[in-house]
Design a protein around this motif. Structure first.
Motif, PDB file in Angstrom:
ATOM      1  N   GLY A  57       0.797  -1.206  -0.093  1.00 39.73           N
ATOM      2  CA  GLY A  57      -0.106  -0.040  -0.116  1.00 39.73           C
ATOM      3  C   GLY A  57       0.963   1.176   0.045  1.00 39.73           C
ATOM      4  N   ALA A  58       0.256   2.312  -0.522  1.00 42.21           N
ATOM      5  CA  ALA A  58       1.145   3.513  -0.774  1.00 42.21           C
ATOM      6  C   ALA A  58       1.139   4.335   0.637  1.00 42.21           C
ATOM      7  CB  ALA A  58       0.654   4.547  -1.750  1.00 42.21           C
ATOM      8  N   GLY A  59       2.295   5.013   0.813  1.00 37.85           N
ATOM      9  CA  GLY A  59       2.320   5.671   2.256  1.00 37.85           C
ATOM     10  C   GLY A  59       2.807   4.612   3.461  1.00 37.85           C
ATOM     11  N   ASP A  60       2.675   5.102   4.602  1.00 41.44           N
ATOM     12  CA  ASP A  60       3.036   4.376   5.745  1.00 41.44           C
ATOM     13  C   ASP A  60       2.009   4.492   6.745  1.00 41.44           C
ATOM     14  OD1 ASP A  60       2.929   7.189   6.768  1.00 41.44           O
ATOM     15  OD2 ASP A  60       4.953   7.147   7.465  1.00 41.44           O
ATOM     16  N   LYS A  61       0.614   4.697   6.416  1.00 39.43           N
ATOM     17  CA  LYS A  61      -0.318   4.459   7.450  1.00 39.43           C
ATOM     18  C   LYS A  61      -1.043   3.057   7.264  1.00 39.43           C
ATOM     19  CE  LYS A  61       0.366   8.431   9.164  1.00 39.43           C
ATOM     20  NZ  LYS A  61       1.011   8.784  10.628  1.00 39.43           N
ATOM     21  N   ALA A  62      -1.334   2.465   5.809  1.00 41.38           N
ATOM     22  CA  ALA A  62      -2.017   1.354   5.710  1.00 41.38           C
ATOM     23  C   ALA A  62      -1.615   0.670   4.679  1.00 41.38           C
ATOM     24  CB  ALA A  62      -3.822   1.818   5.813  1.00 41.38           C
ATOM     25  N   PHE A  63      -1.821  -0.680   4.710  1.00 40.45           N
ATOM     26  CA  PHE A  63      -1.733  -1.725   3.571  1.00 40.45           C
ATOM     27  C   PHE A  63      -2.940  -1.564   2.880  1.00 40.45           C
ATOM     28  CE2 PHE A  63      -2.843  -5.956   1.813  1.00 40.45           C
ATOM     29  CZ  PHE A  63      -1.850  -6.141   1.090  1.00 40.45           C
ATOM     30  N   ALA A  64      -4.133  -1.726   3.338  1.00 38.27           N
ATOM     31  CA  ALA A  64      -5.421  -1.281   2.906  1.00 38.27           C
ATOM     32  C   ALA A  64      -6.502  -1.403   4.180  1.00 38.27           C
ATOM     33  CB  ALA A  64      -5.743  -2.087   1.702  1.00 38.27           C
ATOM     34  N   ALA A  65      -7.377  -0.600   4.291  1.00 38.08           N
ATOM     35  CA  ALA A  65      -8.065  -0.320   5.294  1.00 38.08           C
ATOM     36  C   ALA A  65      -9.520  -1.020   4.897  1.00 38.08           C
ATOM     37  CB  ALA A  65      -8.293   0.741   6.037  1.00 38.08           C
ATOM     38  N   GLY A  66      -9.650  -1.976   4.287  1.00 40.45           N
ATOM     39  CA  GLY A  66     -10.808  -2.524   3.853  1.00 40.45           C
ATOM     40  C   GLY A  66     -11.674  -1.778   2.668  1.00 40.45           C
ATOM     41  N   THR A  67     -12.794  -2.214   2.304  1.00 42.75           N
ATOM     42  CA  THR A  67     -13.530  -1.566   1.170  1.00 42.75           C
ATOM     43  C   THR A  67     -13.675  -0.451   1.553  1.00 42.75           C
ATOM     44  OG1 THR A  67     -14.218  -3.933   0.460  1.00 42.75           O
ATOM     45  CG2 THR A  67     -15.640  -1.902  -0.092  1.00 42.75           C
TER      46      THR A  67
END
Length: 258
Positions: A57-67
């Motif tokens: 995932g882009a950035g450093d906050k999340a891989f992916a926070a769901g749909t």
């Protein structure tokens, strides 16, 4: 028209998918799911010849926070609910059944659909700020398909999967490593994922493919149960509508059990 929310690049024999909505914690749109399925299809038919694949995932906050929750407003009927979950099963199945090694490089939030994607990968490398889980019992009021449940049971065990779903808590890095949810904790998960792929790219491709497919078939036997009634009950409920509006309105949902 290119999908700017979904980036793909290839370095030698390794492909890298990047979910690119950092301001939205890389929340996944329907278009991003379809782009993932389409790319997996190209790998399956060898029109995109790769030896390994990394997802991050882009950035450093999340891989992916769901749909992306706003997209759930489009689900108005039992047919809509079943079509959504069947789409998710199709996308996850395309990823899980790839004949090449896949590595999830995870930073930050890895929840809902993002956690489902990470569970479909063969290896997971994470930074020490990982937060993994399905907090749907306190946020949305929906449920997982039997396929996604079986992947979590294979990865985490039945007791921990049950506890995570019922308490809606998230797993952090020390626990993630100790239970084998992630294979490694790294200060730079993407760089480490590349190192792992370089090693696996040298291995016998038929052995890798056969090992993956054999394990997938074993897992699939556990998912041969019917769950449409459970999906419809949750997705057509008043509670699900309340969960969507509460999430988007940044307030705590008021559950009624209807």
């Amino acid at each position: 028209m290119p999908n700017t929310d979904f980036h793909f690049q290839q370095t030698h024999h390794t492909g890298v998918i990047t979910f690119n909505r950092p301001q939205q914690r890389n929340a996944l749109t329907y278009g991003m799911y379809e782009a993932l399925a389409e790319l997996c299809g190209r790998i399956h038919d060898n029109s995109l010849p790769l030896k390994s694949l990394i997802i991050t995932g882009a950035g450093d906050k999340a891989f992916a926070a769901g749909t992306d929750i706003s997209q759930f407003r489009k689900l108005d009927s039992a047919d809509d609910a079943l079509e959504y979950e069947r789409t998710m099963d199709r996308v996850m199945g395309a990823l899980e059944s790839l004949p090449i090694p896949t590595v999830a490089a995870i930073r930050g939030a890895c929840t809902g659909g993002g956690a489902a994607i990470a569970a479909c990968c063969d290896l997971r490398v994470a930074s020490d700020d990982i937060r993994y889980g399905f907090p749907i019992a306190r946020t949305l009021g929906n449920c997982l398909s039997s396929d996604n449940l079986s992947r979590q049971v294979e990865l985490l065990g039945a007791a921990r999967t049950r506890e995570l779903l019922l308490t809606a808590r998230l797993i952090e890095h020390e626990e993630a490593l100790s239970i084998g949810l992630v294979n490694e904790i790294s200060a730079d998960p993407l760089a480490r994922a590349h190192e792992l792929c370089e090693r696996m790219n040298e291995h016998a491709p038929l052995t890798l493919a056969a090992s993956k497919e054999g394990l997938r078939r074993l897992r699939e036997q556990a998912a041969s149960v019917e769950s449409d009634d459970l999906i419809v009950a949750c997705y057509t409920s008043d509670d699900f509508r309340e969960g969507i509006e509460a999430f988007l309105g940044k307030r705590k949902p008021v559950w009624t059990g209807r």
